[in-house]
Design a protein around this motif. Structure first.
Motif, PDB file in Angstrom:
ATOM      1  N   ALA A 185      15.325  -7.408   3.556  1.00 16.34           N
ATOM      2  CA  ALA A 185      13.880  -7.184   3.672  1.00 16.34           C
ATOM      3  C   ALA A 185      13.428  -6.133   2.668  1.00 16.34           C
ATOM      4  N   ILE A 186      14.221  -5.094   2.510  1.00 22.73           N
ATOM      5  CA  ILE A 186      13.897  -4.047   1.538  1.00 22.73           C
ATOM      6  C   ILE A 186      13.915  -4.628   0.128  1.00 22.73           C
ATOM      7  N   ALA A 187      14.902  -5.457  -0.171  1.00 19.16           N
ATOM      8  CA  ALA A 187      14.986  -6.098  -1.487  1.00 19.16           C
ATOM      9  C   ALA A 187      13.758  -6.984  -1.730  1.00 19.16           C
ATOM     10  N   ALA A 188      13.319  -7.701  -0.704  1.00 17.20           N
ATOM     11  CA  ALA A 188      12.135  -8.553  -0.843  1.00 17.20           C
ATOM     12  C   ALA A 188      10.889  -7.713  -1.099  1.00 17.20           C
ATOM     13  N   LEU A 189      10.749  -6.617  -0.380  1.00 17.61           N
ATOM     14  CA  LEU A 189       9.611  -5.720  -0.603  1.00 17.61           C
ATOM     15  C   LEU A 189       9.617  -5.196  -2.030  1.00 17.61           C
ATOM     16  N   LEU A 190      10.763  -4.711  -2.480  1.00 20.63           N
ATOM     17  CA  LEU A 190      10.874  -4.159  -3.833  1.00 20.63           C
ATOM     18  C   LEU A 190      10.643  -5.242  -4.887  1.00 20.63           C
ATOM     19  N   GLY A 191      11.073  -6.467  -4.590  1.00 26.04           N
ATOM     20  CA  GLY A 191      10.923  -7.570  -5.534  1.00 26.04           C
ATOM     21  C   GLY A 191       9.479  -7.921  -5.829  1.00 26.04           C
ATOM     22  N   GLY A 192       8.566  -7.545  -4.954  1.00 29.15           N
ATOM     23  CA  GLY A 192       7.153  -7.824  -5.175  1.00 29.15           C
ATOM     24  C   GLY A 192       6.372  -6.604  -5.610  1.00 29.15           C
ATOM     25  N   SER A 193       7.073  -5.647  -6.213  1.00 31.27           N
ATOM     26  CA  SER A 193       6.436  -4.394  -6.586  1.00 31.27           C
ATOM     27  C   SER A 193       6.432  -4.209  -8.097  1.00 31.27           C
ATOM     28  N   ALA A 194       6.227  -2.966  -8.548  1.00 33.13           N
ATOM     29  CA  ALA A 194       6.219  -2.634  -9.974  1.00 33.13           C
ATOM     30  C   ALA A 194       7.598  -2.877 -10.584  1.00 33.13           C
TER      31      ALA A 194
ATOM     32  N   HIS B 101      10.010  -1.272 -12.248  1.00 30.12           N
ATOM     33  CA  HIS B 101      11.220  -0.490 -11.958  1.00 30.12           C
ATOM     34  C   HIS B 101      11.672  -0.679 -10.518  1.00 30.12           C
ATOM     35  N   TRP B 102      10.752  -0.917  -9.587  1.00 30.00           N
ATOM     36  CA  TRP B 102      11.144  -1.196  -8.206  1.00 30.00           C
ATOM     37  C   TRP B 102      11.731  -2.607  -8.098  1.00 30.00           C
ATOM     38  N   ARG B 103      11.217  -3.557  -8.915  1.00 37.27           N
ATOM     39  CA  ARG B 103      11.788  -4.916  -8.917  1.00 37.27           C
ATOM     40  C   ARG B 103      13.243  -4.885  -9.362  1.00 37.27           C
ATOM     41  N   VAL B 104      13.564  -4.013 -10.320  1.00 32.44           N
ATOM     42  CA  VAL B 104      14.954  -3.870 -10.778  1.00 32.44           C
ATOM     43  C   VAL B 104      15.812  -3.387  -9.608  1.00 32.44           C
ATOM     44  N   ALA B 105      15.312  -2.408  -8.853  1.00 33.04           N
ATOM     45  CA  ALA B 105      16.059  -1.916  -7.695  1.00 33.04           C
ATOM     46  C   ALA B 105      16.243  -3.032  -6.666  1.00 33.04           C
ATOM     47  N   GLY B 106      15.208  -3.840  -6.448  1.00 31.51           N
ATOM     48  CA  GLY B 106      15.303  -4.957  -5.518  1.00 31.51           C
ATOM     49  C   GLY B 106      16.319  -5.988  -5.973  1.00 31.51           C
TER      50      GLY B 106
ATOM     51  N   ARG C 188       4.538   5.546  -2.602  1.00 32.20           N
ATOM     52  CA  ARG C 188       5.266   5.500  -3.870  1.00 32.20           C
ATOM     53  C   ARG C 188       5.576   4.113  -4.422  1.00 32.20           C
ATOM     54  N   ILE C 189       5.541   3.104  -3.565  1.00 34.86           N
ATOM     55  CA  ILE C 189       5.933   1.766  -4.017  1.00 34.86           C
ATOM     56  C   ILE C 189       4.713   0.855  -4.008  1.00 34.86           C
ATOM     57  N   PRO C 190       4.181   0.544  -5.186  1.00 34.22           N
ATOM     58  CA  PRO C 190       2.990  -0.305  -5.227  1.00 34.22           C
ATOM     59  C   PRO C 190       3.328  -1.734  -4.775  1.00 34.22           C
ATOM     60  N   THR C 191       2.753  -2.126  -3.676  1.00 33.58           N
ATOM     61  CA  THR C 191       3.001  -3.452  -3.128  1.00 33.58           C
ATOM     62  C   THR C 191       1.730  -3.963  -2.471  1.00 33.58           C
ATOM     63  N   GLU C 192       1.541  -5.253  -2.505  1.00 32.77           N
ATOM     64  CA  GLU C 192       0.414  -5.858  -1.813  1.00 32.77           C
ATOM     65  C   GLU C 192       0.777  -6.219  -0.384  1.00 32.77           C
ATOM     66  N   ALA C 193       2.036  -6.025  -0.011  1.00 34.91           N
ATOM     67  CA  ALA C 193       2.482  -6.340   1.348  1.00 34.91           C
ATOM     68  C   ALA C 193       1.872  -5.357   2.346  1.00 34.91           C
TER      69      ALA C 193
END
Length: 137
Positions: free
Chosen positions: A69-78, A80-85, A25-30
């Motif tokens: 760590a979760i915030a960092a993951l979300l920060g590098g995503s789409a 709406h996920w960056r907003v959550a991060g 669900r969370i588009p990330t390159e990590a």
């Protein structure tokens, strides 16, 4: 290290379900990888750190644990996920996130998808060197 890495506890059913959610669900390159299969030395992590909390090692070498760590993951995503991060990095939210994260970590064996191996504290693990020196009973 060209790619950021998010490390979780692959022995924990709850943690594995959360990692599957991230991957679906969370588009990330990590890379999202259980610590049991990660090159912890290369990442600069220890087993103890990984058993205590999820870990983030950024492509630039930055490190974070738990909700950071979760915030960092979300920060590098789409977006709406960056907003959550970003929300998770907001000081009052971050102050509440750590106690909440620790509560979840202590109780993860009771959460959906969990198994008895999710319970903390863990019994000491045998290293591969120990396994080679043990005699069968």
């Amino acid at each position: 290290m060209a790619t950021s890495t998010f490390v979780y506890d692959g022995d924990c059913g709850f943690c594995s379900r959360c990692a599957q959610f991230i991957q679906r669900r969370i588009p990330t390159e990590a890379r999202v990888i259980p610590w049991q299969f990660a090159d912890l030395d290369r990442l600069g992590l220890t087993e103890a750190e990984c058993e205590e909390a999820v870990q983030w090692v950024g492509a630039d070498g930055t490190r974070a644990a738990g909700p950071d760590a979760i915030a960092a993951l979300l920060g590098g995503s789409a977006a709406h996920w960056r907003v959550a991060g970003a929300g998770l990095r907001f000081a009052p939210v971050r102050a509440a996130a750590w106690p909440a994260y620790r509560w979840v970590a202590r109780n993860r064996h009771r959460l959906p998808g969990a198994t008895p191996t999710c319970a903390l504290p863990r019994t000491p693990r045998l290293s591969s060197a120990d396994l080679g020196t043990k005699r069968p009973l």
